[in-house]
Design a protein around this motif. Structure first.
Motif, PDB file in Angstrom:
ATOM      1  N   GLU A 182       0.815  -1.214   0.000  1.00  0.00           N
ATOM      2  CA  GLU A 182       0.000   0.000   0.000  1.00  0.00           C
ATOM      3  C   GLU A 182       0.849   1.265   0.000  1.00  0.00           C
ATOM      4  O   GLU A 182       0.364   2.335  -0.381  1.00  0.00           O
ATOM      5  CB  GLU A 182      -0.976  -0.044   1.174  1.00  0.00           C
ATOM      6  CG  GLU A 182      -2.078  -1.078   0.942  1.00  0.00           C
ATOM      7  CD  GLU A 182      -3.059  -1.218   2.089  1.00  0.00           C
ATOM      8  OE1 GLU A 182      -2.861  -0.538   3.127  1.00  0.00           O
ATOM      9  OE2 GLU A 182      -4.016  -2.004   1.954  1.00  0.00           O
ATOM     10  N   ILE A 183       2.122   1.155   0.405  1.00  0.00           N
ATOM     11  CA  ILE A 183       3.040   2.287   0.249  1.00  0.00           C
ATOM     12  C   ILE A 183       3.141   2.670  -1.225  1.00  0.00           C
ATOM     13  O   ILE A 183       3.272   3.842  -1.583  1.00  0.00           O
ATOM     14  CB  ILE A 183       4.439   1.936   0.812  1.00  0.00           C
ATOM     15  CG1 ILE A 183       4.377   1.827   2.341  1.00  0.00           C
ATOM     16  CG2 ILE A 183       5.482   2.976   0.401  1.00  0.00           C
ATOM     17  CD1 ILE A 183       5.664   1.323   2.974  1.00  0.00           C
ATOM     18  N   HIS A 184       3.038   1.663  -2.098  1.00  0.00           N
ATOM     19  CA  HIS A 184       3.095   1.882  -3.546  1.00  0.00           C
ATOM     20  C   HIS A 184       1.726   2.181  -4.146  1.00  0.00           C
ATOM     21  O   HIS A 184       1.594   2.276  -5.371  1.00  0.00           O
ATOM     22  CB  HIS A 184       3.672   0.641  -4.238  1.00  0.00           C
ATOM     23  CG  HIS A 184       5.151   0.491  -4.094  1.00  0.00           C
ATOM     24  ND1 HIS A 184       6.062   1.257  -4.793  1.00  0.00           N
ATOM     25  CD2 HIS A 184       5.885  -0.336  -3.322  1.00  0.00           C
ATOM     26  CE1 HIS A 184       7.287   0.899  -4.468  1.00  0.00           C
ATOM     27  NE2 HIS A 184       7.213  -0.059  -3.573  1.00  0.00           N
ATOM     28  N   GLY A 185       0.708   2.275  -3.315  1.00  0.00           N
ATOM     29  CA  GLY A 185      -0.627   2.546  -3.833  1.00  0.00           C
ATOM     30  C   GLY A 185      -1.333   1.320  -4.377  1.00  0.00           C
ATOM     31  O   GLY A 185      -2.320   1.448  -5.113  1.00  0.00           O
ATOM     32  N   ILE A 186      -0.838   0.130  -4.032  1.00  0.00           N
ATOM     33  CA  ILE A 186      -1.464  -1.109  -4.486  1.00  0.00           C
ATOM     34  C   ILE A 186      -2.474  -1.574  -3.439  1.00  0.00           C
ATOM     35  O   ILE A 186      -2.127  -1.777  -2.275  1.00  0.00           O
ATOM     36  CB  ILE A 186      -0.414  -2.215  -4.719  1.00  0.00           C
ATOM     37  CG1 ILE A 186       0.667  -1.741  -5.692  1.00  0.00           C
ATOM     38  CG2 ILE A 186      -1.084  -3.491  -5.222  1.00  0.00           C
ATOM     39  CD1 ILE A 186       0.170  -1.384  -7.065  1.00  0.00           C
ATOM     40  N   LYS A 187      -3.719  -1.732  -3.847  1.00  0.00           N
ATOM     41  CA  LYS A 187      -4.745  -2.228  -2.935  1.00  0.00           C
ATOM     42  C   LYS A 187      -4.497  -3.713  -2.645  1.00  0.00           C
ATOM     43  O   LYS A 187      -3.958  -4.439  -3.480  1.00  0.00           O
ATOM     44  CB  LYS A 187      -6.136  -2.056  -3.547  1.00  0.00           C
ATOM     45  CG  LYS A 187      -6.549  -0.607  -3.760  1.00  0.00           C
ATOM     46  CD  LYS A 187      -7.934  -0.543  -4.398  1.00  0.00           C
ATOM     47  CE  LYS A 187      -8.356   0.894  -4.651  1.00  0.00           C
ATOM     48  NZ  LYS A 187      -9.686   0.972  -5.313  1.00  0.00           N
TER      49      LYS A 187
END
Length: 319
Positions: free
Chosen positions: A285-290
């Motif tokens: 989620e740090i990378h914006g991946i759900k």
């Protein structure tokens, strides 16, 4: 195979044996009745037969001759009976047909095969056990048989599984968990002490590998020691920092994998133990991946249910 009231499902890996007594239902998936644990394949002292039946003997005393289904390293060259690796791409709908069937102490036993794939760099990869949890994940929601999905199964050997239109297209293994165990117990990095999970230290470790240049992983590992020497980490924080380094490296590799486009997919399903799944979820989620976290026991039982139904559907001469 006759329809039974109960079956025993066994996930027998390198480190642990996890057995599940399940009730067979007519129109719904298996119901978990009881659980038991014992030694993994690499830790068995006596025979596989004795280890298994010592573990599940209370159930057999009560329910008699029930069929037993097994997955994991028990089907490897290190295990009881070796099964094939089914080459990918492959559908999991007929995986039970390729299993090894035998009888022991009057019980019908089936060991489910693993999967193999050859990656674009000509390296081979293999799995045993995770294929059944992946099958369970597919069975949980039939919409997952459509489109492209990425499933992460964190553990001793973390698997990243690419699924296209219901087929396991390929997968990649990272030795995340085993490296953590080796470096924690057999290196100079971690001093033995009581330590609980430290979220800030974990994030610091993940940030290090996520932001560092390629090729700096081994340098990053030494920072576990150097940060303790100069007071930036306490001894009790070191293992959490190391965990962050390793999981950060694993996620970074997944983000840069040429076999899939993770930012384009936008979501990863995670099947694993709760705490470990949460750690992978945080870094993704740090990378914006759900992330969609799935309970490993639920996926395992859904997978065993699918395997049992496959075997029931076989012509009688094949059962």
């Amino acid at each position: 195979m006759l329809i039974h009231e109960y079956i025993v499902a066994v996930d027998w890996g390198t480190s642990h044996l996890r057995a599940f007594l399940c009730k067979v239902n007519k129109d719904t998936p298996l119901t978990l009745v009881d659980k038991a644990n014992s030694l993994g394949v690499n830790k068995v002292i006596h025979s596989f037969e004795q280890t298994l039946f010592d573990c599940i003997s209370p159930w057999l005393s009560q329910y008699g001759k029930v069929p037993i289904f097994m997955i994991g390293q028990i089907g490897s060259s290190l295990g009881w009976k070796e099964t094939d690796y089914l080459p990918c791409p492959t559908k999991l709908g007929g995986i039970a047909v390729k299993g090894v069937n035998f009888t022991c102490a009057g019980h019908d036993i089936t060991i489910i095969p693993g999967l193999s794939c050859r990656l674009s760099n000509d390296n081979y990869d293999v799995m045993r056990g995770e294929e059944l949890q992946t099958l369970g994940w597919l069975q949980q929601d039939t919409q997952r048989f459509k489109g492209t999905h990425l499933v992460c199964l964190p553990g001793t050997h973390t698997k990243w599984v690419l699924i296209k239109e219901g087929k396991v297209e390929l997968f990649k293994t990272a030795m995340t968990g085993e490296l953590f165990d080796l470096l924690t117990n057999h290196s100079i990095l971690i001093k033995k002490c009581d330590s609980t999970f430290d979220q800030p230290a974990f994030k610091k470790g993940a940030d290090f590998t996520l932001k560092s240049e390629l090729g700096s992983f081994t340098h990053g590992l030494f920072s576990v020691r150097s940060k303790q020497l100069f007071g930036e980490l306490t001894n009790s924080q070191a293992s959490s920092y190391l965990s962050g380094l390793l999981i950060g490296s694993d996620v970074r590799a997944a983000m840069n994998a040429e076999e899939w486009n993770l930012p384009e997919l936008g979501e990863v399903s995670i099947i694993g133990a709760k705490h470990l799944s949460q750690q992978f979820s945080q870094v993704l989620e740090i990378h914006g991946i759900k992330t969609n976290m799935c309970k490993v026991t639920d996926m395992t039982l859904l997978g065993f249910n699918a395997v049992y139904q496959q075997i029931l559907a076989l012509p009688s001469q094949q059962n």
